[in-house]
Design an enzyme around this catalytic site. Structure first.
Site, PDB file in Angstrom:
ATOM      1  N   ARG A 238       0.849  -1.186   0.000  1.00  0.00           N
ATOM      2  CA  ARG A 238       0.000   0.000   0.000  1.00  0.00           C
ATOM      3  C   ARG A 238       0.888   1.241   0.000  1.00  0.00           C
ATOM      4  O   ARG A 238       1.926   1.272   0.681  1.00  0.00           O
ATOM      5  CB  ARG A 238      -0.898   0.033   1.247  1.00  0.00           C
ATOM      6  N   GLU A 267      -4.340   7.345  -4.723  1.00  0.00           N
ATOM      7  CA  GLU A 267      -4.496   6.816  -6.077  1.00  0.00           C
ATOM      8  C   GLU A 267      -5.797   7.320  -6.662  1.00  0.00           C
ATOM      9  O   GLU A 267      -6.764   7.494  -5.919  1.00  0.00           O
ATOM     10  CB  GLU A 267      -4.486   5.291  -6.032  1.00  0.00           C
ATOM     11  N   HIS A 286      -1.294   0.178  -9.738  1.00  0.00           N
ATOM     12  CA  HIS A 286      -1.849  -0.783  -8.778  1.00  0.00           C
ATOM     13  C   HIS A 286      -2.424  -2.017  -9.498  1.00  0.00           C
ATOM     14  O   HIS A 286      -3.625  -2.297  -9.420  1.00  0.00           O
ATOM     15  CB  HIS A 286      -2.928  -0.100  -7.921  1.00  0.00           C
TER      16      HIS A 286
HETATM   17  C1  DGY Z   1      -5.180  -6.254  -2.804  1.00  0.00           C
HETATM   18  O1  DGY Z   1      -5.783  -7.303  -3.064  1.00  0.00           O
HETATM   19  O2  DGY Z   1      -5.099  -5.796  -1.669  1.00  0.00           O
HETATM   20  C2  DGY Z   1      -4.540  -5.561  -3.944  1.00  0.00           C
HETATM   21  O3  DGY Z   1      -3.895  -4.424  -3.595  1.00  0.00           O
HETATM   22  C3  DGY Z   1      -5.533  -5.359  -5.060  1.00  0.00           C
HETATM   23  O4  DGY Z   1      -5.497  -6.504  -5.766  1.00  0.00           O
END
Ligand code: DGY
Length: 321
Positions: A238, A267, A286
């Site tokens: 993240r 984002e 992402h």
């Molecule tokens: C998640 O699954 O947390 C990713 O960041 C998105 O696929």
């Protein structure tokens, strides 16, 4: 009466079809645009279940607005967009999508590591921009990957899958995690280190930690100062685990070599984002789990979780605080 499920983004009808027998679906009919907050709250008020994405803030106000709600299925393994405490207070089950995306996300993470180290995007752009005139000894020379030390911060399922890939490149594996993982130590020869030691020793520092109060801005000015000047930093967890100003500073002043980033604090980012402007940074939108197969599995798992909870059964992949 059938339960009502609100889906916050357009998903393929053939995936919904098998579930139509037991539930009525309502859906935000756009594929690339998140549902506006007021629409979300209005729809949630009439829903028994919600299938949401990480673009939605499922916070206390959401739960207050959603009087009938029994279950929220988040189409992601990370669930930092959801206030789990508020969900528990309102008696709402929350589920996520672990396991089905592990290998796909590890593929992208390792691919991003290689792309960043070997300057692959920059090199492809070099041709596209008509700059390639001669072969030269150090033209677009990057850093080797094989044999270098990889330092994985956050040895969860995806961390382990990245570590397995690293063994194929003869990379010694260092890791830091809340708890020791004996299996990766025994099976992959991974070495547990305190975070500071890992930052000092690793050639590649890979962030795969979930975003929590403890990990917010974990990669800050001090962390980048501890890394080797030749270090490559990869973030596939993240964005908010990184202090982006500090990272920019480290990159522009060559205090670290390069960064590969699949995630950002806010984002989406635009081409004007300072990190996008740098030559020694690869920025992706992402896409960690974005293979067609895996995204389909994630949607199916959400639908299965919704179905089980609304039938009064135990959810397949619930999350807990
Ligand atoms: C998640 O699954 O947390 C990713 O960041 C998105 O696929």
């Amino acid at each position: 009466m059938k339960p009502v499920i609100y889906v916050t983004r357009k998903i393929p009808e053939e995936l919904l079809q098998p579930y139509r027998e037991y539930a009525d679906f309502r859906m935000w009919e756009r594929e690339t645009e998140p549902v506006p907050r007021d629409v979300l709250l209005k729809e949630a008020a009439a829903a028994d279940g919600v299938l949401c994405l990480l673009t939605e803030q499922i916070d206390r106000a959401f739960f207050r607005a959603a009087g009938n709600l029994k279950v929220v299925a988040n189409m992601a393994v990370g669930f930092d967009n959801i206030d789990i405490e508020a969900a528990e207070e309102h008696g709402v089950v929350v589920t996520n999508t672990p396991d089905v995306l592990t290998e796909t996300t590890a593929d992208l993470t390792f691919g991003l590591l290689m792309t960043t180290a070997r300057r692959i995007v920059e090199a492809a752009d070099y041709i596209r921009d008509g700059q390639w005139e001669h072969w030269s000894p150090y033209l677009l020379a990057g850093a080797d990957v094989h044999g270098k030390k990889i330092g994985i911060v956050g040895m969860g399922r995806i961390g382990e899958a990245v570590a397995r890939r690293a063994t194929g490149f003869q990379m010694p594996i260092l890791y830091h995690n809340r708890s020791r993982k004996e299996t990766v130590e025994q099976e992959l020869g991974a070495k547990y280190l305190e975070l500071d030691e890992l930052l000092q020793e690793a050639d590649f520092v890979v962030s795969l930690v979930p975003l929590t109060n403890e990990t917010a801005r974990l990669f800050n000015k001090e962390a980048f100062r501890k890394m080797k000047k030749s270090a490559v930093f990869i973030n596939a967890s993240r964005g908010a685990t990184v202090d982006e100003d500090a990272l920019y500073d480290a990159l522009i002043n060559n205090r670290i070599r390069a960064a590969g980033l699949d995630v950002f604090e806010k984002e989406p980012i635009t081409p004007n984002h300072p990190l996008v402007q740098l030559d020694n940074t690869v920025c992706l939108p992402h896409i960690g789990s974005a293979s067609e197969e895996t995204r389909t599995k994630m949607i199916r798992l959400c639908l299965d979780n919704l179905a089980t909870v609304l039938r009064g059964e135990t959810p397949i992949t619930p999350v807990h605080k």
